[in-house]
Write an enzyme that holds these catalytic residues in place. Structure first.
Site, short mmCIF file in Angstrom:
data_model
loop_
_atom_site.label_atom_id
_atom_site.label_comp_id
_atom_site.label_asym_id
_atom_site.label_seq_id
_atom_site.Cartn_x
_atom_site.Cartn_y
_atom_site.Cartn_z
N THR A 11 0.44 -1.58 -0.06
CA THR A 11 0.23 -0.23 0.08
C THR A 11 0.51 1.27 0.02
OG1 THR A 11 -1.60 -1.32 1.16
CG2 THR A 11 -2.11 1.64 0.69
N VAL A 31 13.30 20.37 -5.46
CA VAL A 31 14.49 20.24 -4.62
C VAL A 31 16.08 20.73 -5.77
CG1 VAL A 31 16.04 18.01 -4.77
CG2 VAL A 31 13.67 17.38 -4.41
N GLU A 124 9.73 10.28 9.21
CA GLU A 124 8.10 11.44 9.21
C GLU A 124 7.12 10.15 9.53
OE1 GLU A 124 8.40 14.78 9.81
OE2 GLU A 124 6.08 13.94 10.58
N GLY A 129 1.40 9.12 9.59
CA GLY A 129 0.55 9.37 8.34
C GLY A 129 1.64 10.74 7.97
N GLU A 185 -7.76 -4.86 10.76
CA GLU A 185 -7.19 -5.26 10.35
C GLU A 185 -8.29 -6.59 10.40
OE1 GLU A 185 -4.04 -5.62 8.51
OE2 GLU A 185 -3.91 -3.63 8.71
N LYS A 200 5.07 4.25 18.59
CA LYS A 200 5.11 5.34 18.00
C LYS A 200 5.31 6.25 19.32
CE LYS A 200 1.20 4.30 14.54
NZ LYS A 200 -0.59 4.83 13.94
#
Lengths: 399, 399
Positions: A11, A31, A124, A129, A185, A200
């Site tokens: 994913t 960039v 990050e 997310g 899930e 986290k």
């Protein structure tokens, strides 16, 4: 030209390829260099994908290609991902990841390895997310002595609790609904038992306070035992039940990190974070409270955080990035026994609330009583105070 | 050693000196270099301050001292501050500022000047006080095509509106209370008439969308004409009135930025931002919505944002930072006449609401009626549709 190799075409990995493909000119402009995907490593083939010609099956091609500057690791877990990350860093490539398990368990080692080889290890996307949180903590809030972090770090459990609160669904039904909507899930245990939030808060605590906090140092309680009666009692006190990851720095610089359900007063901005949204509140000596809010998961939000890191790595190919923390250990943490707060307590009906406690009401539950203690107590002090009373549920109050 | 000169020893400037003094070892450790205040420029002397020996009155000492690496401009306004900023950048010093007026009116020129002299011009503290927002937009969300920004950008007006909503105070009384609490200046016009929010949305729009948007291109409406009746009608529709700065990018890359009161539905996270807090919501193609929340003003929050920029400049003395945007102009913007939304309208009592409109109620106001249109309309379309009706108030709805 900055060449990127993506490990794992699931994913998040496929989202990263899509974002680089779709926003390519915009990214290359920012960039000031062309950013392109050179390889995608997976055990499967994807003959129908527009990226089919990039798919390879042998990591050593990436490891040995001096043209690869940045490796994106979206394999997950801490076995193959650990091996490949080590080898990529040793080969002088910057690594960007969304893999919270790997950072939470091996972050110190991998950050050291990156430093030794003068490359970046960026993550990050591992927390929140698409919400920017790692960079704000390490850079924007750098002038602060940070003292506390509290966050709704898991979207699945927040969705379940929101449905219990708003629609009056029992836990099992709310979980089934979350599964039907693709938010949980088939095996939901890592979410509902708190392991995901635990990883986290480990990452956030290590970053904010400077020493690695490991998952096995973090007492973790999930949401499986929260009842509709608890939800209703909390509502009568203008509070909502939320699963929080918290990390609190004491004056001696030791840290207590833990995951547990909390009663959050409605006026706290965390109380109004609903559905699959995440939010992270950070307290510093100069800034006071700041909060970061957004979608904590999902293909494109997570992929966009990964790509922002890729862009950062691409801009800093010759100057390493400054994320680092020190090794952890038993002396880095203090016990949750020393964390004191007011408590929500549910008991059998008819048990008298202690003096000064705020009595809660739930007309639908004749079998129970509930109250919030007036005093700020440790769990041990709470149980001593209520000695002899059968405690059916006890949750901390976030004040 | 990184030497810092502070211009202006007012609230923010003295806060910067304090934060560098108090968190000095922590800061120097993070920068991997000693950071110290060498000069403080002010017209006054401060004999009782611990920084008394750093006070000077002549800017050319700073300009001509090759040891000064970073200049902190906390003078405010766009006259002396502009002159000193230009001279500092030309002298090869990075400049950090909290001065929103200067960035909003001269940002393009000063960013160009910084680029030419290979130094940084940083302004995290100019928007949202201590809330990290400039760096997240320019770096963390860099992989996104951003499409819209909406924010509660002014703490004073948010405090006044909160007091009108929660305590039922009329505007004038809420303003007096804000002044008594030190949240509003004696001359509150820059806050309550929207000029402060206007400067901030200019900075955010320029950064997010890439071309300078100037304050005179931003239609700006304040909160002075909002009545308790509007507040009550809004509440009956589960909405709150908030002053928003908004910037919307159209598909042809033109931008419309404006400041105006909006009705914000309770389920929007912006609705729950109360008192002097600020919040900025950013929409991107990959991330969806993210929101940043915290204290938008105040000595220490603002100073901590300035010091974070000083640290960033100190770490990048030899590599310039990548904030930049292009020159603006009439072709950078499109007219607010093309911004369509549902509308809140208050009329005289007895006027029939248009078909499909949501009728609002306020039992305390027998003289007025109010409704929210079903259709999404421009202001011109709204007025055409209600031709012949006396419109007492019309505010946009944030959907």
């Amino acid at each position: 030209m900055v060449n990127v190799a993506i490990l794992g075409f699931g994913t998040v990995g496929s989202g990263v390829a899509e974002v680089i493909h779709k926003n390519g000119s915009h990214i290359s402009e920012k960039v000031a260099n062309q950013v392109a995907v050179k390889y995608i490593l997976d055990i499967r083939d994807f003959p129908d994908s527009i990226f089919a010609d990039k798919i390879i099956h042998d990591f050593s091609i990436i490891e040995n290609d001096p043209e690869v500057d940045v490796v994106v690791e979206t394999i997950g877990g801490a076995t193959i991902a650990l091996d490949y990350t080590r080898r990529a860093l040793k080969a002088g490539k910057s690594v960007v990841t969304s893999n919270k398990e790997l950072v939470a368990t091996h972050g110190y080692e991998l950050l050291q390895l990156a430093k030794e080889h003068n490359v970046s290890y960026l993550f990050e996307a591992s927390v929140g997310g698409g919400i920017p949180i790692i960079r704000p903590i390490s850079q924007c809030l750098a002038a602060n002595e940070l003292t506390e972090i509290a966050g709704i770090l898991n979207g699945t459990t927040n969705y379940i609790l929101t449905r219990m609160i708003r629609a009056g669904l029992p836990f099992e039904d709310a979980l089934k609904e979350a599964q039907a909507n693709g938010y949980a899930e088939r095996d939901p245990s890592a979410d509902i038992e708190g392991a995901d939030a635990c990883r986290k808060i480990c990452i956030l605590a290590s970053l904010a306070f400077g020493r690695h906090i490991y998952p096995d140092q973090v007492p973790t309680e999930g949401i499986t035992h929260i009842t509709l009666s608890d939800v209703a009692f909390a509502r009568s006190g203008d509070m909502k039940i939320k699963l929080l990851g918290r990390a609190i720095r004491r004056e001696d610089d030791k840290v207590c990190a833990y995951v547990a359900p909390h009663l959050v007063p409605d006026e706290s901005p965390l109380a109004n974070v609903e559905d699959v949204f995440n939010a992270i509140s950070v307290k510093g000596d100069a800034i006071g409270d700041v909060m970061f809010y957004g979608r904590g998961a999902g293909k494109l939000p997570t992929a966009s955080a990964v790509v922002a890191d890729v862009m950062d790595a691409a801009k800093h190919l010759k100057t390493k990035k400054y994320i680092s923390w020190a090794e952890g250990g038993p002396d880095a943490v203090y016990s949750i026994d020393e964390v004191k707060n007011r408590w929500y307590v549910r008991t059998n009906a008819g048990v008298a609330a202690p003096e000064g406690a705020q009595v809660l009401s739930n007309p639908d539950d004749k079998a129970c009583s509930a109250f919030i203690t007036a005093e700020v107590l440790s769990e041990k002090e709470l149980r001593a105070k209520l000695d002899g009373t059968e405690i059916l549920a006890a949750y901390r109050v976030l004040d």
